[in-house]
Design a protein around this motif. Sequence first.
Motif, PDB file in Angstrom:
ATOM      1  N   THR A   1       0.842  -1.206   0.000  1.00 63.48           N
ATOM      2  CA  THR A   1       0.000   0.000   0.000  1.00 63.48           C
ATOM      3  C   THR A   1       0.878   1.258   0.000  1.00 63.48           C
ATOM      4  O   THR A   1       2.035   1.191  -0.358  1.00 63.48           O
ATOM      5  CB  THR A   1      -0.945  -0.050   1.198  1.00 63.48           C
ATOM      6  OG1 THR A   1      -0.138  -0.284   2.357  1.00 63.48           O
ATOM      7  CG2 THR A   1      -1.943  -1.181   1.068  1.00 63.48           C
ATOM      8  N   GLN A   2       0.320   2.358   0.393  1.00 66.70           N
ATOM      9  CA  GLN A   2       1.024   3.641   0.176  1.00 66.70           C
ATOM     10  C   GLN A   2       2.082   3.983   1.222  1.00 66.70           C
ATOM     11  O   GLN A   2       3.085   4.576   0.925  1.00 66.70           O
ATOM     12  CB  GLN A   2       0.009   4.780   0.169  1.00 66.70           C
ATOM     13  CG  GLN A   2      -1.308   4.485  -0.468  1.00 66.70           C
ATOM     14  CD  GLN A   2      -1.205   4.487  -1.954  1.00 66.70           C
ATOM     15  OE1 GLN A   2      -0.605   5.387  -2.505  1.00 66.70           O
ATOM     16  NE2 GLN A   2      -1.757   3.509  -2.587  1.00 66.70           N
ATOM     17  N   GLY A   3       1.792   3.680   2.472  1.00 69.80           N
ATOM     18  CA  GLY A   3       2.778   3.962   3.514  1.00 69.80           C
ATOM     19  C   GLY A   3       2.899   5.429   3.860  1.00 69.80           C
ATOM     20  O   GLY A   3       2.034   6.251   3.552  1.00 69.80           O
TER      21      GLY A   3
ATOM     22  N   CYS B   1      -0.185   8.229   2.333  1.00 70.47           N
ATOM     23  CA  CYS B   1      -1.486   8.079   2.976  1.00 70.47           C
ATOM     24  C   CYS B   1      -1.451   8.727   4.354  1.00 70.47           C
ATOM     25  O   CYS B   1      -0.393   9.038   4.886  1.00 70.47           O
ATOM     26  CB  CYS B   1      -1.875   6.607   3.061  1.00 70.47           C
ATOM     27  SG  CYS B   1      -3.626   6.410   3.481  1.00 70.47           S
TER      28      CYS B   1
ATOM     29  N   THR C   1      -3.373   7.453   7.166  1.00 74.48           N
ATOM     30  CA  THR C   1      -3.677   6.608   8.319  1.00 74.48           C
ATOM     31  C   THR C   1      -2.684   5.468   8.567  1.00 74.48           C
ATOM     32  O   THR C   1      -2.986   4.572   9.343  1.00 74.48           O
ATOM     33  CB  THR C   1      -5.084   5.995   8.196  1.00 74.48           C
ATOM     34  OG1 THR C   1      -5.213   5.378   6.917  1.00 74.48           O
ATOM     35  CG2 THR C   1      -6.167   6.999   8.402  1.00 74.48           C
ATOM     36  N   PRO C   2      -1.509   5.436   7.958  1.00 74.69           N
ATOM     37  CA  PRO C   2      -0.662   4.268   8.155  1.00 74.69           C
ATOM     38  C   PRO C   2      -0.158   4.116   9.579  1.00 74.69           C
ATOM     39  O   PRO C   2       0.182   5.098  10.237  1.00 74.69           O
ATOM     40  CB  PRO C   2       0.512   4.486   7.196  1.00 74.69           C
ATOM     41  CG  PRO C   2       0.566   5.936   6.951  1.00 74.69           C
ATOM     42  CD  PRO C   2      -0.843   6.411   7.038  1.00 74.69           C
TER      43      PRO C   2
ATOM     44  N   ALA D   1      -0.086  -4.264   4.056  1.00 75.22           N
ATOM     45  CA  ALA D   1      -0.948  -3.077   4.141  1.00 75.22           C
ATOM     46  C   ALA D   1      -0.574  -2.315   5.403  1.00 75.22           C
ATOM     47  O   ALA D   1      -0.315  -2.916   6.443  1.00 75.22           O
ATOM     48  CB  ALA D   1      -2.421  -3.475   4.190  1.00 75.22           C
ATOM     49  N   CYS D   2      -0.575  -1.001   5.300  1.00 74.73           N
ATOM     50  CA  CYS D   2      -0.043  -0.228   6.426  1.00 74.73           C
ATOM     51  C   CYS D   2      -1.118   0.200   7.426  1.00 74.73           C
ATOM     52  O   CYS D   2      -0.830   0.878   8.397  1.00 74.73           O
ATOM     53  CB  CYS D   2       0.775   0.944   5.923  1.00 74.73           C
ATOM     54  SG  CYS D   2       0.139   1.743   4.455  1.00 74.73           S
ATOM     55  N   CYS D   3      -2.387  -0.181   7.224  1.00 70.82           N
ATOM     56  CA  CYS D   3      -3.388  -0.057   8.280  1.00 70.82           C
ATOM     57  C   CYS D   3      -4.456  -1.092   7.995  1.00 70.82           C
ATOM     58  O   CYS D   3      -4.446  -1.737   6.952  1.00 70.82           O
ATOM     59  CB  CYS D   3      -3.980   1.359   8.376  1.00 70.82           C
ATOM     60  SG  CYS D   3      -5.379   1.658   7.273  1.00 70.82           S
TER      61      CYS D   3
ATOM     62  N   ASN E   1      -7.406  -0.894   7.059  1.00 72.16           N
ATOM     63  CA  ASN E   1      -8.274  -0.713   5.891  1.00 72.16           C
ATOM     64  C   ASN E   1      -7.803  -1.604   4.746  1.00 72.16           C
ATOM     65  O   ASN E   1      -8.561  -1.898   3.825  1.00 72.16           O
ATOM     66  CB  ASN E   1      -8.291   0.742   5.448  1.00 72.16           C
ATOM     67  CG  ASN E   1      -9.088   1.577   6.418  1.00 72.16           C
ATOM     68  OD1 ASN E   1     -10.182   1.209   6.797  1.00 72.16           O
ATOM     69  ND2 ASN E   1      -8.523   2.687   6.839  1.00 72.16           N
ATOM     70  N   MET E   2      -6.544  -2.002   4.797  1.00 75.53           N
ATOM     71  CA  MET E   2      -5.990  -3.064   3.966  1.00 75.53           C
ATOM     72  C   MET E   2      -6.206  -2.871   2.475  1.00 75.53           C
ATOM     73  O   MET E   2      -6.723  -3.756   1.791  1.00 75.53           O
ATOM     74  CB  MET E   2      -6.576  -4.422   4.380  1.00 75.53           C
ATOM     75  CG  MET E   2      -6.311  -4.758   5.806  1.00 75.53           C
ATOM     76  SD  MET E   2      -6.246  -6.496   6.151  1.00 75.53           S
ATOM     77  CE  MET E   2      -7.906  -7.016   5.913  1.00 75.53           C
ATOM     78  N   CYS E   3      -5.858  -1.711   1.938  1.00 74.60           N
ATOM     79  CA  CYS E   3      -5.990  -1.589   0.493  1.00 74.60           C
ATOM     80  C   CYS E   3      -4.934  -2.439  -0.209  1.00 74.60           C
ATOM     81  O   CYS E   3      -4.842  -2.419  -1.424  1.00 74.60           O
ATOM     82  CB  CYS E   3      -5.996  -0.139   0.045  1.00 74.60           C
ATOM     83  SG  CYS E   3      -4.708   0.882   0.692  1.00 74.60           S
TER      84      CYS E   3
HETATM   85 FE1  SF4 Z   1      -3.709   4.211   3.776  1.00 73.58          FE
HETATM   86 FE2  SF4 Z   1      -4.468   2.098   5.215  1.00 73.58          FE
HETATM   87 FE3  SF4 Z   1      -4.279   1.911   2.579  1.00 73.58          FE
HETATM   88 FE4  SF4 Z   1      -2.090   2.126   4.093  1.00 73.58          FE
HETATM   89  S1  SF4 Z   1      -3.565   0.412   4.066  1.00 73.58           S
HETATM   90  S2  SF4 Z   1      -2.472   3.223   2.188  1.00 73.58           S
HETATM   91  S3  SF4 Z   1      -2.772   3.520   5.687  1.00 73.58           S
HETATM   92  S4  SF4 Z   1      -5.735   3.207   3.730  1.00 73.58           S
END
Ligand code: SF4
Length: 370
Positions: A134-136, A140, A142-143, A176-178, A180-182
Amino acid sequence: NPMKDRITDIGPPHYWQMFPPIIRRNYGKWLYHEILEPGVLMHVSETGEKVYTVRVGQPRLVTAENIREICDIADKYCDGYVRWTTRNAVEFMVDSEEKMKALKEDLESRKHVGGSYKFPVGGTGASITGIVHTQGWFHCHTPATDASGMVKAVHDVLFDYFKNMNLPAKLRVSMACCLNMCGAVHCSDIALLGYHRKPPMIDDEVLDKVCEIPLVVAACPLGAIRPVKVELEDGTKVNSVRVNEQRCMFCGNCYTMCMATPLADKEGDGVSILAGGKISNRISHPKFSKVVVPILPNEPPRWPSVCKTVVQIVEAYAKDARKYERLGDWAERIGWERFFEKTGLPFTWHILDDYRLAYDTYRTTTQFKF
Ligand code: SF4
Ligand code: SF4
């Protein structure tokens, strides 16, 4: 030039324009493919034409100079065509074995100062491919941890498994860094998940000035936020919100709506590890990943605890699983109890969740009310 005269606000150009001519000519006519050696695929068409693909790994955050070099290689060998896979690998396609050999030799000869590969060839078959992430911290809000940095560190310790195809089956790692697990960590063989462990910290003074309170209340999937009137230290009365902390699952959705509800926390944030998921239906049905390590410390820039734990899991799987058995198939055959014995991971009460019971136990449902 397919991009010439393009109007930019009508979405991406049609993918057909991006295909190399040999792919266009053989569209819908492919008969089969083989993996000739790690990182090299051959697709054979019913017309007799063959396409050779050389796949290389990527270091996540790349420089403009690196992308220029990729484009130069594509110009030299592939008539300017190149593609990125969904797992961030770069694939160069050529139409003869001779061209493939020259291309591969060139790619592997390109090294960084210090001797590491710039374009390592691998990631096919029973190997570890590029890690989806994900974005990190860069992109993003919310990580709980960084994505690209951790993925680079983990990929480095798994590098031999990327270059070779000596695992029992393919092994998909995602991050995924939170929660929400994109990054689709819910069904990967090994999933790394940045995890907040504390509820949002409400800044009453700022919230009153910036927040659309009905939106932030509605944003919470657990209905944990309610509007309140509060009195600041100077006696001013302002509109704010309060969080039912027993109900909060630390997802950060509220922070997406309102910057006065941050939840990033140096001590509380960490990394969970899940294992055994897959989307394939070979051998067994697709399955969700299960939590196998509830929390590890957040340790940038190289995340040693995460790397060590992932290696423990991969080595136990590589040693013990049968050919073609995915990690979850292996764990189910030997039993999850023995998974913990063989990997050396401690079993704790945090790991009791079981998705199969989501209909009759509160532990896996968002519907439980405190
Ligand atoms: Fe943002 Fe969470 Fe997706 Fe990471 S997993 S990019 S913190 S929404
Ligand atoms: Fe609700 Fe998620 Fe915010 Fe907790 S972090 S209050 S669960 S939106």
